[in-house]
Write a protein that holds these residues in place. Structure first.
Motif, mmCIF file in Angstrom:
data_model
loop_
_atom_site.group_PDB
_atom_site.id
_atom_site.type_symbol
_atom_site.label_atom_id
_atom_site.label_comp_id
_atom_site.label_asym_id
_atom_site.label_seq_id
_atom_site.Cartn_x
_atom_site.Cartn_y
_atom_site.Cartn_z
ATOM 1 N N ILE A 166 0.865 -1.170 0.000
ATOM 2 C CA ILE A 166 0.000 0.000 0.000
ATOM 3 C C ILE A 166 0.908 1.228 0.000
ATOM 4 C CG2 ILE A 166 -1.757 1.293 1.309
ATOM 5 C CD1 ILE A 166 -2.561 -1.444 2.547
ATOM 6 N N TYR A 167 0.577 2.197 -0.827
ATOM 7 C CA TYR A 167 1.367 3.428 -0.936
ATOM 8 C C TYR A 167 0.415 4.611 -0.791
ATOM 9 C CZ TYR A 167 4.764 0.157 -2.827
ATOM 10 O OH TYR A 167 5.614 -0.907 -2.989
ATOM 11 N N MET A 168 0.792 5.572 0.030
ATOM 12 C CA MET A 168 -0.113 6.686 0.261
ATOM 13 C C MET A 168 0.631 8.006 0.369
ATOM 14 S SD MET A 168 -1.204 6.285 4.284
ATOM 15 C CE MET A 168 -1.980 7.901 4.257
ATOM 16 N N VAL A 169 -0.100 9.081 0.108
ATOM 17 C CA VAL A 169 0.405 10.437 0.330
ATOM 18 C C VAL A 169 -0.529 11.132 1.312
ATOM 19 C CG1 VAL A 169 1.501 10.610 -1.934
ATOM 20 C CG2 VAL A 169 -0.871 11.363 -1.660
ATOM 21 N N LEU A 170 -0.078 12.265 1.827
ATOM 22 C CA LEU A 170 -0.873 13.028 2.772
ATOM 23 C C LEU A 170 -1.770 14.025 2.039
ATOM 24 C CD1 LEU A 170 1.831 13.860 5.480
ATOM 25 C CD2 LEU A 170 0.328 11.852 5.340
ATOM 26 N N GLY A 171 -2.897 14.336 2.682
ATOM 27 C CA GLY A 171 -3.807 15.341 2.154
ATOM 28 C C GLY A 171 -3.928 16.512 3.107
ATOM 29 N N ASN A 172 -4.785 17.449 2.780
ATOM 30 C CA ASN A 172 -4.933 18.629 3.636
ATOM 31 C C ASN A 172 -5.548 18.296 4.990
ATOM 32 O OD1 ASN A 172 -7.265 18.372 1.670
ATOM 33 N ND2 ASN A 172 -8.153 19.831 3.110
ATOM 34 N N SER A 173 -6.303 17.190 5.072
ATOM 35 C CA SER A 173 -6.852 16.792 6.375
ATOM 36 C C SER A 173 -5.748 16.407 7.347
ATOM 37 C CB SER A 173 -7.826 15.618 6.216
ATOM 38 O OG SER A 173 -9.038 16.044 5.669
ATOM 39 N N GLU A 174 -4.672 15.827 6.817
ATOM 40 C CA GLU A 174 -3.550 15.457 7.671
ATOM 41 C C GLU A 174 -2.606 16.626 7.930
ATOM 42 O OE1 GLU A 174 -4.808 11.563 5.718
ATOM 43 O OE2 GLU A 174 -4.229 13.493 4.859
ATOM 44 N N ARG A 175 -2.860 17.752 7.276
ATOM 45 C CA ARG A 175 -1.976 18.907 7.386
ATOM 46 C C ARG A 175 -2.654 20.115 8.033
ATOM 47 N NH1 ARG A 175 3.372 18.386 7.620
ATOM 48 N NH2 ARG A 175 4.253 17.135 5.936
ATOM 49 N N LYS A 176 -3.669 19.851 8.848
ATOM 50 C CA LYS A 176 -4.300 20.952 9.573
ATOM 51 C C LYS A 176 -3.280 21.573 10.536
ATOM 52 C CE LYS A 176 -8.409 20.195 7.803
ATOM 53 N NZ LYS A 176 -8.971 21.116 6.798
ATOM 54 N N PRO A 177 -3.275 22.903 10.685
ATOM 55 C CA PRO A 177 -2.259 23.563 11.520
ATOM 56 C C PRO A 177 -2.243 23.076 12.970
ATOM 57 C CG PRO A 177 -3.419 25.173 10.168
ATOM 58 C CD PRO A 177 -4.157 23.874 10.012
ATOM 59 N N TRP A 178 -3.399 22.647 13.469
ATOM 60 C CA TRP A 178 -3.472 22.241 14.879
ATOM 61 C C TRP A 178 -3.165 20.757 15.093
ATOM 62 C CZ3 TRP A 178 -7.586 23.832 11.867
ATOM 63 C CH2 TRP A 178 -8.490 22.840 11.482
ATOM 64 N N LEU A 179 -2.864 20.033 14.030
ATOM 65 C CA LEU A 179 -2.592 18.604 14.150
ATOM 66 C C LEU A 179 -1.101 18.334 14.292
ATOM 67 C CD1 LEU A 179 -4.904 16.949 11.468
ATOM 68 C CD2 LEU A 179 -5.187 16.893 13.943
ATOM 69 N N ASP A 180 -0.799 17.243 14.970
ATOM 70 C CA ASP A 180 0.566 16.732 15.024
ATOM 71 C C ASP A 180 0.708 15.737 13.873
ATOM 72 O OD1 ASP A 180 2.981 15.521 15.527
ATOM 73 O OD2 ASP A 180 2.679 15.362 17.694
ATOM 74 N N THR A 181 1.104 16.244 12.714
ATOM 75 C CA THR A 181 1.174 15.405 11.520
ATOM 76 C C THR A 181 2.169 14.266 11.691
ATOM 77 O OG1 THR A 181 0.557 17.267 10.114
ATOM 78 C CG2 THR A 181 1.605 15.399 9.032
ATOM 79 N N ALA A 182 3.261 14.538 12.381
ATOM 80 C CA ALA A 182 4.265 13.485 12.599
ATOM 81 C C ALA A 182 3.661 12.320 13.373
ATOM 82 C CB ALA A 182 5.463 14.054 13.341
ATOM 83 N N MET A 183 2.790 12.621 14.337
ATOM 84 C CA MET A 183 2.135 11.561 15.101
ATOM 85 C C MET A 183 1.173 10.773 14.214
ATOM 86 S SD MET A 183 -0.035 11.829 18.665
ATOM 87 C CE MET A 183 -1.391 12.730 17.912
ATOM 88 N N LEU A 184 0.457 11.480 13.317
ATOM 89 C CA LEU A 184 -0.437 10.797 12.394
ATOM 90 C C LEU A 184 0.344 9.844 11.489
ATOM 91 C CD1 LEU A 184 -2.953 13.533 11.146
ATOM 92 C CD2 LEU A 184 -3.517 11.443 12.388
#
Length: 285
Positions: free
Chosen positions: A110-128
């Motif tokens: 499985i191969y995936m990229v990130l979207g804007n939902s994973e890049r919200k300013p208040w999110l810890d993207t690294a944790m996601l």
């Protein structure tokens, strides 16, 4: 009763029925999109290569929509699954994502990229990202990788989310030979021209939800894009891309899926959710 009152009642009933249908029926009516795409530079050993393309799952729970998606996916086997972002913005939903992935019978990962939902300013993207980093799932963040069949290969390039301005297309293509057969994965289709400039053969995207709500005869609808807004839904052939982008696109194609989930308002009208099954073929030169 006056005619005007009757018309008002009828109009109200029609509006209520439309809203109920869009909320209770269409958003759960997943369409399966079958695409057979031919490319002259596809390596011979990849002729017939099968891809499951998913996008915009927007997972929060394992509900009716998610169960239907899993049932459809479980019926087939694929060579690879490519996910173009917006899996979930909720770290707690990562277990649900793992359950969805467990139904994907794939040979090459499985191969995936990130979207804007994973890049919200208040999110810890690294944790996601860490929560989704499990065996068999490959997350491409402005990077690339290859899938091999003997001495032949195809290259996957994954760019970070463009809508939230994290995309670095040059970094994603660093070290990639433009003569390779290249699948370019981008959440937002606005980066299509940059992908084409770097030699992408097939571009896969999501983000727009196809507009999510559409009306007969209305060509323009909300796409949540800042650039190249005409690239918002469905398959774009080389001729389509040349006409819209006014550039030499060669044999390259773009597919923008409507995705599975919804955002903000949980309705769909004349724009059902979709899962794409893509088969690659080697075209005659």
């Amino acid at each position: 009763m006056e005619v005007s009152a009757i018309l008002a009642i009828a109009g109200g009933a029609a509006a209520a029925g439309t809203i109920s249908y869009s909320m209770l029926v269409e958003q759960f009516n997943i369409r399966v999109r079958e695409l057979d795409l031919a490319f002259p530079n596809l390596p011979p050993t990849f002729d017939g290569y099968s891809i499951l393309h998913l996008s915009d799952l927007h997972l929060t729970k394992l509900g009716l929509l998610e169960k239907r998606m899993m049932e459809i996916i479980d019926r087939r086997e694929f060579d690879a699954c490519l996910i173009t972002g917006d899996v979930t913005k909720d770290p707690r939903a990562s277990d649900i994502f793992r359950r969805v992935c467990s139904t994907i019978r794939q040979r090459d990962g499985i191969y995936m990229v990130l979207g804007n939902s994973e890049r919200k300013p208040w999110l810890d993207t690294a944790m996601l990202v860490q929560a989704r980093s499990f065996e068999g799932n490959n997350i491409l963040i402005n990077s690339s990788t290859s899938i091999r069949r003997g001495d032949q290969k195809i290259t996957l390039v994954g760019v970070d989310d463009a809508y939230s301005r994290h995309a670095d297309v040059d970094a994603a293509f660093q070290g990639v030979d433009p003569s390779d057969y290249i699948i370019y994965m981008t959440h937002c289709p606005s980066t299509t021209p940059q992908g084409l400039d770097h030699g992408a053969d097939l571009i896969l995207a999501g983000h727009t939800h196809g507009g999510q709500v559409r009306f007969p005869g209305v060509k323009r609808f909300w796409t949540h894009m800042r650039a190249n807004k005409r690239l918002n839904d469905g398959l774009y052939t080389p001729e389509d891309l040349k006409r819209i982008l006014r550039m030499d696109t060669g044999h390259s194609m773009l597919f923008v899926t409507r995705g599975v989930g919804t955002s903000r308002i949980h309705i769909r009208l004349l724009c059902p959710p979709e899962i794409a099954f893509i088969t690659l073929h080697r075209a005659a030169h």
